[in-house]
Design a protein around this motif. Structure first.
Motif, PDB file in Angstrom:
ATOM      1  N   SER A  13      27.021  69.218 108.502  1.00  0.00           N
ATOM      2  CA  SER A  13      25.780  69.735 109.095  1.00  0.00           C
ATOM      3  C   SER A  13      24.554  69.340 108.270  1.00  0.00           C
ATOM      4  O   SER A  13      23.499  69.043 108.829  1.00  0.00           O
ATOM      5  N   ILE A  14      24.692  69.283 106.958  1.00  0.00           N
ATOM      6  CA  ILE A  14      23.576  68.843 106.108  1.00  0.00           C
ATOM      7  C   ILE A  14      23.285  67.361 106.343  1.00  0.00           C
ATOM      8  O   ILE A  14      22.131  66.961 106.510  1.00  0.00           O
ATOM      9  N   LEU A  15      24.335  66.551 106.385  1.00  0.00           N
ATOM     10  CA  LEU A  15      24.144  65.109 106.531  1.00  0.00           C
ATOM     11  C   LEU A  15      23.591  64.719 107.897  1.00  0.00           C
ATOM     12  O   LEU A  15      22.894  63.716 108.024  1.00  0.00           O
ATOM     13  N   TYR A  21      17.423  63.987 105.733  1.00  0.00           N
ATOM     14  CA  TYR A  21      17.713  62.552 105.843  1.00  0.00           C
ATOM     15  C   TYR A  21      17.870  61.893 104.471  1.00  0.00           C
ATOM     16  O   TYR A  21      18.796  61.101 104.260  1.00  0.00           O
ATOM     17  N   ASN A  22      16.997  62.223 103.526  1.00  0.00           N
ATOM     18  CA  ASN A  22      17.074  61.609 102.191  1.00  0.00           C
ATOM     19  C   ASN A  22      18.353  62.001 101.460  1.00  0.00           C
ATOM     20  O   ASN A  22      18.925  61.194 100.728  1.00  0.00           O
ATOM     21  N   VAL A  23      18.795  63.223 101.661  1.00  0.00           N
ATOM     22  CA  VAL A  23      20.057  63.670 101.063  1.00  0.00           C
ATOM     23  C   VAL A  23      21.209  62.861 101.653  1.00  0.00           C
ATOM     24  O   VAL A  23      22.094  62.396 100.931  1.00  0.00           O
ATOM     25  N   MET A  26      21.304  59.323 100.183  1.00  0.00           N
ATOM     26  CA  MET A  26      21.856  59.321  98.825  1.00  0.00           C
ATOM     27  C   MET A  26      23.369  59.529  98.859  1.00  0.00           C
ATOM     28  O   MET A  26      24.115  58.849  98.155  1.00  0.00           O
ATOM     29  N   TYR A  27      23.820  60.465  99.675  1.00  0.00           N
ATOM     30  CA  TYR A  27      25.253  60.784  99.729  1.00  0.00           C
ATOM     31  C   TYR A  27      26.070  59.580 100.194  1.00  0.00           C
ATOM     32  O   TYR A  27      27.083  59.240  99.592  1.00  0.00           O
ATOM     33  N   ILE A  28      25.641  58.935 101.265  1.00  0.00           N
ATOM     34  CA  ILE A  28      26.442  57.836 101.824  1.00  0.00           C
ATOM     35  C   ILE A  28      26.263  56.527 101.056  1.00  0.00           C
ATOM     36  O   ILE A  28      26.918  55.535 101.379  1.00  0.00           O
ATOM     37  N   PHE A  56      32.994  60.718 107.579  1.00  0.00           N
ATOM     38  CA  PHE A  56      33.349  59.304 107.432  1.00  0.00           C
ATOM     39  C   PHE A  56      32.557  58.414 108.384  1.00  0.00           C
ATOM     40  O   PHE A  56      32.102  57.333 108.004  1.00  0.00           O
ATOM     41  N   LYS A  57      32.360  58.871 109.604  1.00  0.00           N
ATOM     42  CA  LYS A  57      31.646  58.044 110.581  1.00  0.00           C
ATOM     43  C   LYS A  57      30.215  57.758 110.140  1.00  0.00           C
ATOM     44  O   LYS A  57      29.653  56.728 110.491  1.00  0.00           O
ATOM     45  N   ILE A  58      29.630  58.632 109.334  1.00  0.00           N
ATOM     46  CA  ILE A  58      28.271  58.404 108.831  1.00  0.00           C
ATOM     47  C   ILE A  58      28.273  57.229 107.850  1.00  0.00           C
ATOM     48  O   ILE A  58      27.364  56.393 107.873  1.00  0.00           O
TER      49      ILE A  58
END
Length: 114
Positions: A13-15, A21-23, A26-28, A56-58
């Motif tokens: 939900s965060i991603l 968006y910036n988080v 950075m995460y992916i 994963f799809k992100i």
């Protein structure tokens, strides 16, 4: 089990939230995060694997993947495609969005080149 499941749902939900968006970027961009999600995709719980797929799809959909993320996906694409083709097969008949997203992820992986 509940900690992993709730953490994955919160992460997803965060991603997927436009305000963070910036988080998400950075995460992916982290190969370590990708490896963690790949491990969770192999979890014996169908709920964990479904929630892991949502994250994963992100990684796969990111058009600006860092080289280390591309390498991991490329090196494992045959195994990933084979695994994803069987992932939650029973869900495809009743969940059109899941079926379409899964097919898009598989197609993107198959077309991945270094």
């Amino acid at each position: 089990y509940m900690t992993r499941r709730m953490s994955l749902q919160l992460l997803s939900s965060i991603l997927l939230n436009k305000a963070t968006y910036n988080v998400m970027r950075m995460y992916i961009s982290s190969s370590e995060n990708l490896v963690t999600i790949l491990c969770l995709l192999r979890d014996p719980s169908p709920h964990i694997t479904l929630d892991s797929f949502q994250v994963f799809k992100i990684f796969v959909a990111n058009p600006n993947k860092p080289p280390e993320v591309v390498k991991i996906l490329f090196d494992n694409k045959v195994k990933l495609v084979k695994y994803l083709e069987g992932l939650h097969k029973e869900r495809e008949g009743s969940d059109e969005q899941y079926r379409d997203e899964k097919q898009l992820v598989i197609s993107t992986l198959e077309g991945l080149e270094i």
